[in-house]
Design a protein around this motif. Structure first.
Motif, PDB file in Angstrom:
ATOM      1  N   TYR A 109       0.854  -1.193   0.000  1.00 40.88           N
ATOM      2  CA  TYR A 109       0.000   0.000   0.000  1.00 40.88           C
ATOM      3  C   TYR A 109       0.884   1.235   0.000  1.00 40.88           C
ATOM      4  CZ  TYR A 109       1.291   0.447   4.892  1.00 40.88           C
ATOM      5  OH  TYR A 109       2.020   0.589   6.042  1.00 40.88           O
ATOM      6  N   VAL A 110       0.268   2.370  -0.309  1.00 43.36           N
ATOM      7  CA  VAL A 110       0.872   3.686  -0.123  1.00 43.36           C
ATOM      8  C   VAL A 110      -0.180   4.554   0.546  1.00 43.36           C
ATOM      9  CG1 VAL A 110       1.707   5.781  -1.284  1.00 43.36           C
ATOM     10  CG2 VAL A 110       2.458   3.533  -2.089  1.00 43.36           C
ATOM     11  N   LEU A 111       0.194   5.287   1.570  1.00 43.27           N
ATOM     12  CA  LEU A 111      -0.750   6.185   2.238  1.00 43.27           C
ATOM     13  C   LEU A 111      -1.076   7.345   1.309  1.00 43.27           C
ATOM     14  CD1 LEU A 111       0.933   6.102   5.724  1.00 43.27           C
ATOM     15  CD2 LEU A 111      -1.364   5.267   5.223  1.00 43.27           C
ATOM     16  N   THR A 112      -2.326   7.711   1.279  1.00 45.57           N
ATOM     17  CA  THR A 112      -2.767   8.733   0.330  1.00 45.57           C
ATOM     18  C   THR A 112      -3.823   9.626   0.967  1.00 45.57           C
ATOM     19  OG1 THR A 112      -3.590   9.036  -1.945  1.00 45.57           O
ATOM     20  CG2 THR A 112      -4.573   7.265  -0.664  1.00 45.57           C
ATOM     21  N   GLY A 113      -4.401  10.514   0.157  1.00 40.56           N
ATOM     22  CA  GLY A 113      -5.495  11.363   0.611  1.00 40.56           C
ATOM     23  C   GLY A 113      -5.128  12.221   1.806  1.00 40.56           C
ATOM     24  N   SER A 114      -6.093  12.386   2.701  1.00 41.93           N
ATOM     25  CA  SER A 114      -5.888  13.238   3.868  1.00 41.93           C
ATOM     26  C   SER A 114      -4.842  12.672   4.821  1.00 41.93           C
ATOM     27  CB  SER A 114      -7.217  13.436   4.604  1.00 41.93           C
ATOM     28  OG  SER A 114      -8.141  14.128   3.795  1.00 41.93           O
ATOM     29  N   GLN A 120       2.479  14.946   5.892  1.00 36.17           N
ATOM     30  CA  GLN A 120       3.344  15.948   5.266  1.00 36.17           C
ATOM     31  C   GLN A 120       3.076  17.349   5.813  1.00 36.17           C
ATOM     32  OE1 GLN A 120       4.088  14.845   0.824  1.00 36.17           O
ATOM     33  NE2 GLN A 120       2.252  13.729   1.444  1.00 36.17           N
ATOM     34  N   GLY A 121       2.378  17.403   6.966  1.00 36.55           N
ATOM     35  CA  GLY A 121       2.234  18.655   7.682  1.00 36.55           C
ATOM     36  C   GLY A 121       1.041  19.504   7.314  1.00 36.55           C
ATOM     37  N   ALA A 122       0.148  19.028   6.465  1.00 37.72           N
ATOM     38  CA  ALA A 122      -1.027  19.811   6.074  1.00 37.72           C
ATOM     39  C   ALA A 122      -2.132  19.646   7.117  1.00 37.72           C
ATOM     40  CB  ALA A 122      -1.539  19.373   4.708  1.00 37.72           C
ATOM     41  N   PRO A 123      -2.803  20.726   7.512  1.00 40.96           N
ATOM     42  CA  PRO A 123      -3.813  20.653   8.576  1.00 40.96           C
ATOM     43  C   PRO A 123      -5.181  20.236   8.061  1.00 40.96           C
ATOM     44  CG  PRO A 123      -3.578  22.913   7.881  1.00 40.96           C
ATOM     45  CD  PRO A 123      -2.592  22.123   7.055  1.00 40.96           C
ATOM     46  N   GLU A 189      -1.449   0.519 -10.502  1.00 39.19           N
ATOM     47  CA  GLU A 189      -0.112   0.571  -9.932  1.00 39.19           C
ATOM     48  C   GLU A 189      -0.088   1.567  -8.781  1.00 39.19           C
ATOM     49  OE1 GLU A 189       2.251  -1.436 -10.616  1.00 39.19           O
ATOM     50  OE2 GLU A 189       1.358  -2.365 -12.394  1.00 39.19           O
ATOM     51  N   LEU A 190       0.704   1.275  -7.770  1.00 42.16           N
ATOM     52  CA  LEU A 190       0.811   2.191  -6.639  1.00 42.16           C
ATOM     53  C   LEU A 190       1.493   3.483  -7.064  1.00 42.16           C
ATOM     54  CD1 LEU A 190       1.947  -0.221  -3.765  1.00 42.16           C
ATOM     55  CD2 LEU A 190      -0.343   0.695  -4.182  1.00 42.16           C
ATOM     56  N   PRO A 191       1.057   4.607  -6.514  1.00 46.19           N
ATOM     57  CA  PRO A 191       1.746   5.869  -6.819  1.00 46.19           C
ATOM     58  C   PRO A 191       3.176   5.837  -6.297  1.00 46.19           C
ATOM     59  CG  PRO A 191       0.208   6.161  -5.001  1.00 46.19           C
ATOM     60  CD  PRO A 191      -0.047   4.790  -5.549  1.00 46.19           C
ATOM     61  N   GLU A 206       1.911   9.249  -0.613  1.00 40.70           N
ATOM     62  CA  GLU A 206       1.774   9.901  -1.907  1.00 40.70           C
ATOM     63  C   GLU A 206       2.117  11.384  -1.742  1.00 40.70           C
ATOM     64  OE1 GLU A 206      -1.363   9.556  -5.561  1.00 40.70           O
ATOM     65  OE2 GLU A 206      -2.219   9.872  -3.574  1.00 40.70           O
ATOM     66  N   PRO A 207       2.976  11.954  -2.601  1.00 39.19           N
ATOM     67  CA  PRO A 207       3.338  13.371  -2.458  1.00 39.19           C
ATOM     68  C   PRO A 207       2.116  14.274  -2.551  1.00 39.19           C
ATOM     69  CG  PRO A 207       4.801  12.258  -4.014  1.00 39.19           C
ATOM     70  CD  PRO A 207       3.678  11.306  -3.718  1.00 39.19           C
TER      71      PRO A 207
END
Length: 233
Positions: A109-114, A120-123, A189-191, A206-207
């Motif tokens: 898996y790759v963590l994504t979304g919120s 990555q520091g986004a509130p 495919e995973l990002p 995910e960036p």
């Protein structure tokens, strides 16, 4: 929410789904029985589609319309401000992220979304652990959900359960498990992920630039946060 903003979000959602399905506007129009010009106007936010037209467009891409609500702009801004003030590690612990990821074990898996945005520091508000999972690993995901006593979200009745667990079955890819709530974005495919570290642990996420492409709701909140930062500066 002003109508213009809602129309814009509808257009972005239609375009997002079309691109995920690798369709051009003409192909989507033919599937849904509308004109290509109508699809273009809807995606640009120039036209508010009727509900029957919107449902036909979404059904042509094997998804359905769901209705949700969110706080008014002033309340939303206050919620974002409150999240800015909270340490990331505190919010990670509150989400139960480590417990969920430890339970997922060998599932790729790759963590994504919120969730990726938080790391990555986004509130952004995070309601569940969000992951990208490959379609070819759907059997592994189903087996894990069975072991984790998963219940799938039934959007039609707004309740958990009464749906098959398998991602291939119709319905939203949302499950409630013994480890918390899990949302999945199924993909071929995973990002390509980036590594971030918090509390001595590595997370593959995910960036943010890709989150803004793949998750319209997260993208809208990220843009809102940046605009408010710019106006405050």
């Amino acid at each position: 929410m002003p109508e213009s903003r809602l129309v814009s979000q509808i257009g972005a959602a239609v375009r997002h789904q079309r691109e995920l399905n690798e369709l051009n506007q003409r192909q989507l129009a033919e599937r849904a029985g509308v004109s290509q010009a109508a699809v273009a106007r809807i995606e640009r936010g120039d036209r508010s589609p009727s509900l029957p037209v919107l449902e036909r467009l979404l059904a042509a891409m094997d998804v359905q319309l769901t209705i949700g609500v969110e706080p008014l702009d002033g309340h939303l801004d206050a919620a974002l401000d409150a999240l800015v003030a909270r340490p990331v590690n505190e919010r990670i612990d509150e989400l139960g992220l480590a417990r969920m990821l430890d339970a997922l074990g060998g599932l790729p898996y790759v963590l994504t979304g919120s969730t990726a945005s938080l790391l990555q520091g986004a509130p952004l508000p995070v309601d569940a652990v969000e992951v990208a999972v490959r379609w070819r690993d759907s059997g592994l995901l189903t087996a894990w959900l069975e072991r984790a006593y998963g219940q799938r979200w039934n959007a039609r009745w707004a309740e958990w359960g009464n749906l098959r667990l398998e991602p291939e079955e119709p319905g939203e890819h949302r499950w409630r498990t013994r480890y918390g709530e899990l949302w999945a974005r199924m993909c071929d495919e995973l990002p390509e992920p980036v590594e971030v570290r918090h509390g001595g642990r590595s997370y593959w996420v995910e960036p943010l630039a890709r989150v803004e492409v793949t998750d319209p709701r997260a993208a809208d909140l990220l843009r809102r946060h940046r605009q408010r930062l710019a106006s405050a500066g």
